[in-house]
Enzyme design. Structure first.
Site, PDB file in Angstrom:
ATOM      1  CB  CYS A 215     -75.574  -5.927  44.477  1.00 48.62           C
ATOM      2  SG  CYS A 215     -75.832  -4.189  44.808  1.00 48.62           S
TER       3      CYS A 215
ATOM      4  CE  LYS B  89     -70.703 -12.685  43.611  1.00 47.61           C
ATOM      5  NZ  LYS B  89     -70.027 -11.760  44.517  1.00 47.61           N
TER       6      LYS B  89
ATOM      7  CB  THR C  38     -64.155   2.891  47.195  1.00 48.18           C
ATOM      8  OG1 THR C  38     -64.948   4.089  47.326  1.00 48.18           O
ATOM      9  CG2 THR C  38     -62.945   3.198  46.331  1.00 48.18           C
TER      10      THR C  38
ATOM     11  CD  GLU D 169     -64.843 -12.968  35.848  1.00 49.38           C
ATOM     12  OE1 GLU D 169     -65.926 -13.337  35.371  1.00 49.38           O
ATOM     13  OE2 GLU D 169     -64.491 -13.230  37.022  1.00 49.38           O
TER      14      GLU D 169
ATOM     15  NE  ARG E 116     -71.249  -5.657  47.368  1.00 50.66           N
ATOM     16  CZ  ARG E 116     -70.906  -4.676  46.543  1.00 50.66           C
ATOM     17  NH1 ARG E 116     -71.816  -3.887  46.038  1.00 50.66           N
ATOM     18  NH2 ARG E 116     -69.648  -4.483  46.213  1.00 50.66           N
TER      19      ARG E 116
ATOM     20  CD  GLN F 176     -65.059 -10.115  42.696  1.00 53.91           C
ATOM     21  OE1 GLN F 176     -64.856  -9.031  43.237  1.00 53.91           O
ATOM     22  NE2 GLN F 176     -65.752 -11.072  43.271  1.00 53.91           N
TER      23      GLN F 176
ATOM     24  CG  ASN G 295     -74.361   9.666  47.549  1.00 57.64           C
ATOM     25  OD1 ASN G 295     -74.586   9.031  46.526  1.00 57.64           O
ATOM     26  ND2 ASN G 295     -73.768   9.119  48.589  1.00 57.64           N
TER      27      ASN G 295
ATOM     28  CD1 TRP H 134     -74.187   4.552  40.226  1.00 55.10           C
ATOM     29  CD2 TRP H 134     -74.975   2.838  41.429  1.00 55.10           C
ATOM     30  NE1 TRP H 134     -75.388   4.937  40.778  1.00 55.10           N
ATOM     31  CE2 TRP H 134     -75.895   3.910  41.516  1.00 55.10           C
ATOM     32  CE3 TRP H 134     -75.257   1.649  42.110  1.00 55.10           C
ATOM     33  CZ2 TRP H 134     -77.082   3.831  42.257  1.00 55.10           C
ATOM     34  CZ3 TRP H 134     -76.436   1.576  42.850  1.00 55.10           C
ATOM     35  CH2 TRP H 134     -77.330   2.648  42.922  1.00 55.10           C
TER      36      TRP H 134
ATOM     37  CE1 TYR I 137     -70.759   4.880  48.642  1.00 56.31           C
ATOM     38  CE2 TYR I 137     -68.730   4.856  47.397  1.00 56.31           C
ATOM     39  CZ  TYR I 137     -70.102   4.915  47.438  1.00 56.31           C
ATOM     40  OH  TYR I 137     -70.811   5.004  46.262  1.00 56.31           O
TER      41      TYR I 137
END
Length: 367
Positions: free
Chosen positions: A248, A254, A56, A332, A264, A329, A158, A243, A90
């Site tokens: 990113c 892209k 998220t 995919e 982003r 997205q 974290n 992750w 977040y």
């Protein structure tokens, strides 16, 4: 490792409804039919997680609407994904609020979900960050309130906290588990040495050791997940949840002709990503991605699907966290499961030759 497709077309996923949440994936390649391992154990724990999870970061409570967040979570859940990851930091806590609201609204059984959150950066006060006993307990309590849940399945530290003794952190994590606020605990962005220290402290004082490290892993960042974490897995059973499989969005292709609006890298606060893409190294990466695109076309898939399947082919990875800002997205990305059986050793070798960054462990040097 997996059977190769006997046809030129992409492997088709057959979805069949079962009693378990979502669906079970099986791929057919003529005969015999072989089922892909869609659910994996998180490290050497008994916790079963889908090999793809939904993250998220940036999206929930920020880049996308709450309605889109609900659509994405529903899509993920209906396709067998049971792992949803968030963090207190977040969108300054809003991501947890959105996630919690969706779980409540959908009425999904809590026992069918694996919810993970991360603690370190809470509020602005000095005592509202770090891995002190105070912040771990208060921070997780606040997270649970935002999520409207009694417990999370895994609470992650974290990042490491050099200002807190390791014993204090491990004792606090053991405490929240004993209090029923979490089932397990893990680490994120910790070094092998720090994870090993946490394990040793847990063993010394009969406390609960971490079960998993959350690490960045993609085609341009390999060392930790491919060399360091497998050693930890064999020694102490710590698994890997990874992750940023598309770095990113860099690996999606892209950015091959600049920074598109609404991406982003165009967002406020992501100048570091923009600089990375436009740097000399970024241009070299784009050139490699053009070569990888040709492999993707040959396999009948997209570049993001190839990149995610490439992460999944690593047996040391329990789950790959996906980030998505729209339904197309996400679908995919989920389709990467279809590509996994086509990644033969020759294809992997070809990808390694293009990337030119395969890390070697000590035992490779000895052999």
């Amino acid at each position: 490792m997996y059977p190769e497709s006997t046809t030129g077309s992409p492997a088709r996923l057959s979805l069949r409804q079962t009693g378990s949440p979502g669906m079970i994936y099986s791929t057919r390649y003529g005969s015999p039919k072989r089922q892909l391992q869609f659910y994996r154990n998180l490290g050497k724990s008994g916790l079963r997680v889908s090999c793809l999870g939904l993250g998220t970061w940036v999206t929930f409570g920020g880049q996308i609407t709450d309605e889109m967040a609900e659509q994405l979570m529903t899509l993920a859940y209906d396709n067998g994904i049971n792992l949803f990851d968030t963090a207190e930091v977040y969108a300054a806590g809003k991501a947890e609020v959105v996630l919690g609201n969706i779980i409540k609204k959908k009425g999904w059984r809590r026992s069918s979900l694996v919810i993970t959150t991360k603690i370190f950066w809470g509020g602005k006060a000095e005592t509202e960050r770090g891995l002190s006993r105070k912040h771990i307990i208060e921070g997780l309590k606040a997270s649970l309130e935002r999520l409207q849940l009694e417990y999370v399945d895994v609470v992650f530290a974290n990042r490491p906290d050099p200002n807190t003794p390791m014993e204090e952190t491990v004792r606090a994590m053991t405490h929240v588990i004993n209090q029923g606020m979490a089932m397990y605990w893990g680490t994120s962005r910790w070094s092998s040495m720090e994870i090993m220290e946490a394990y040793s402290v847990a063993r010394q004082f009969n406390l609960t050791p971490p079960i998993c490290e959350q690490a960045e892993y993609h085609m341009f960042q390999r060392e930790k997940v491919e060399v360091q974490l497998p050693e930890l897995f064999h020694k102490i059973g710590v698994g890997a949840m990874t992750w940023s499989p598309l770095a990113c969005g860099i690996v999606s292709g892209k950015y091959d002709s600049g920074i598109p609006p609404y991406s982003r890298a165009s967002l406020k606060g992501y100048q570091w990503l923009k600089d990375k893409i436009l740097s000399e190294e970024g241009r070299r990466q784009q050139a490699k991605l053009k070569e990888l695109q040709a492999i993707a076309e040959r396999l009948g898939c997209t570049l993001p699907q190839l990149a995610i399947a490439w992460c999944l082919r690593n047996e040391g990875v329990s789950s790959v966290l996906l980030g998505a800002s729209n339904a197309d997205q996400l679908m995919e990305n989920i389709g990467a499961i279809q590509v996994l059986p086509k990644l033969s050793s020759s294809i992997i070798h070809e990808i390694d030759s293009i990337l030119g960054n395969k890390p070697y462990s000590k035992k490779d040097y000895r052999s």
